[in-house]
Structure formats: C-alpha cells, structure tokens
Design an enzyme around this catalytic site. Structure first.
Site, PDB file in Angstrom:
ATOM      1  N   LEU A   1      32.406  38.612  -3.971  1.00  8.55           N
ATOM      2  CA  LEU A   1      33.704  38.416  -4.025  1.00  8.55           C
ATOM      3  C   LEU A   1      34.784  39.183  -2.984  1.00  8.55           C
ATOM      4  CD1 LEU A   1      33.858  38.998  -7.762  1.00  8.55           C
ATOM      5  CD2 LEU A   1      33.729  36.899  -6.485  1.00  8.55           C
ATOM      6  N   CYS A   2      34.148  39.530  -1.927  1.00  4.72           N
ATOM      7  CA  CYS A   2      35.123  40.097  -0.637  1.00  4.72           C
ATOM      8  C   CYS A   2      35.461  38.921  -0.042  1.00  4.72           C
ATOM      9  CB  CYS A   2      33.819  40.716   0.173  1.00  4.72           C
ATOM     10  SG  CYS A   2      33.405  42.347  -0.191  1.00  4.72           S
ATOM     11  N   HIS A   3      36.834  39.307   0.448  1.00  2.00           N
ATOM     12  CA  HIS A   3      37.715  38.604   1.332  1.00  2.00           C
ATOM     13  C   HIS A   3      37.228  38.397   2.847  1.00  2.00           C
ATOM     14  CE1 HIS A   3      40.258  39.191  -2.128  1.00  2.00           C
ATOM     15  NE2 HIS A   3      40.884  38.184  -1.668  1.00  2.00           N
TER      16      HIS A   3
ATOM     17  N   MET B   1      34.389  47.873   2.271  1.00  2.00           N
ATOM     18  CA  MET B   1      33.097  47.229   2.021  1.00  2.00           C
ATOM     19  C   MET B   1      32.464  46.844   3.261  1.00  2.00           C
ATOM     20  SD  MET B   1      32.253  47.332  -1.203  1.00  2.00           S
ATOM     21  CE  MET B   1      30.767  46.674  -0.745  1.00  2.00           C
ATOM     22  N   GLU B   2      33.499  46.636   4.379  1.00  2.00           N
ATOM     23  CA  GLU B   2      33.029  46.213   5.767  1.00  2.00           C
ATOM     24  C   GLU B   2      32.273  47.783   6.352  1.00  2.00           C
ATOM     25  OE1 GLU B   2      35.416  43.041   4.713  1.00  2.00           O
ATOM     26  OE2 GLU B   2      35.589  45.208   4.449  1.00  2.00           O
TER      27      GLU B   2
ATOM     28  N   ASP C   1      13.959  50.016  10.699  1.00  2.00           N
ATOM     29  CA  ASP C   1      12.752  48.689  11.390  1.00  2.00           C
ATOM     30  C   ASP C   1      12.370  49.157  12.666  1.00  2.00           C
ATOM     31  OD1 ASP C   1      12.109  45.714  11.149  1.00  2.00           O
ATOM     32  OD2 ASP C   1      13.322  45.408  13.036  1.00  2.00           O
TER      33      ASP C   1
END
Length: 159
Positions: A74-76, A112-113, A127
């Site tokens: 639901l992120c823009h 969120m970014e 990794d």
C-alpha cells in the site's frame, strides 16, 4: 487512533493523498549486523572474497528503496530527490551499523523507503559474508527521524 489503510468495510486501500500539501520530507532509518571477529576483520580489511561488501550493500540498499512501492503493497510510488546509506564499524562489538536517509518533495513520507534501504543494505552484507559466518544477526532496524507533512518532526528518543 484511526487506521488509514482500511475503508469503512475493512478492506485494504491505498491512502488518498490527493488533498495533502506538497512538503519537503525526509526520513532516516538505522540498523546493524553483528558478526564473528574473523568475519568483521575480513570485511574491515576489504578481503571478503565477494569483493567490496559495503560498496555493494550501499548500492543494493539504494536500488531497493527505489522499489519500495513494489515491495510494500500500500505504499505510494514516490519521486525521490535524495538517498544515501552510510556505514559505521563498531570494532569492540564486531558490528556494522547502517543509516539510510531519503528525501522527497511530496504528499507522503519516505519512512518506508528509509527502512527498506537499511534493511536491504544489511541483508546484502549478510549475503556477501555468509560463507565466513552464517551466525550473523541483523537487528535494531528502526526509524530515527522523519520530517515534513502534517505530523511534523519525529526524533527517536535516546535509550
């Protein structure tokens, strides 16, 4: 507090930001990865077989944060104006700390970014180092700061 990602029927929706004002927005997030002394020393000396661990992790984090709207349902989609990831080495604890800062001028924030960028940067360190130490631990991913928008400034309290 009202949740904004649900409609009156409880269905998930993307928040309508159409009426919001465009403001300068910034967010910073942090996290760390702890590892064995052997792994830490190889990383610090730049002798990991897969190459420049922190350089690759920086690029991976930046690439990932640009894809946040594809990863978090639901992120823009945002037009980002700045993104950076920095690392610090904690010799005593054999930890690599990461901080991701993101900026935009827009109608919704970039928290969120920033969180995505720091997470993927640390996953990339894992990794690239897992051949030496599979016991590494990623943790303490958190929002440090955000500014802009209706809710104003947030600064994570010191512990």
């Amino acid at each position: 507090m009202e949740f904004t990602h649900f409609d009156e029927n409880g269905n998930a929706v993307m928040v309508d930001v159409g009426e919001k004002a465009v403001t300068d927005r910034e967010a910073s997030a942090a996290g760390k990865i702890s590892m064995s002394r052997e792994c830490f020393e190889l990383l610090k000396a730049g002798r990991m077989k897969k190459g420049d661990v922190l350089g690759v992790a920086r690029i991976a984090g930046i690439m990932a944060l640009k894809q946040t709207s594809k990863l978090i349902p639901l992120c823009h989609l945002l037009n980002l104006t700045h993104a950076e990831i920095s690392f610090s080495l904690n010799e005593a604890a054999c930890e690599v700390g990461a901080v991701c800062t993101v900026r935009t001028a827009g109608k919704t924030g970039v928290e969120m970014e920033a969180l995505t960028g720091v997470s993927v940067a640390l996953l990339t360190v894992y990794d690239m180092c897992k051949a030496v130490d599979k016991t590494m631990t990623i943790g303490e991913i958190c929002l440090l700061h955000k500014s802009g928008g209706k809710s104003g400034v947030f600064e994570r309290p010191l512990r």
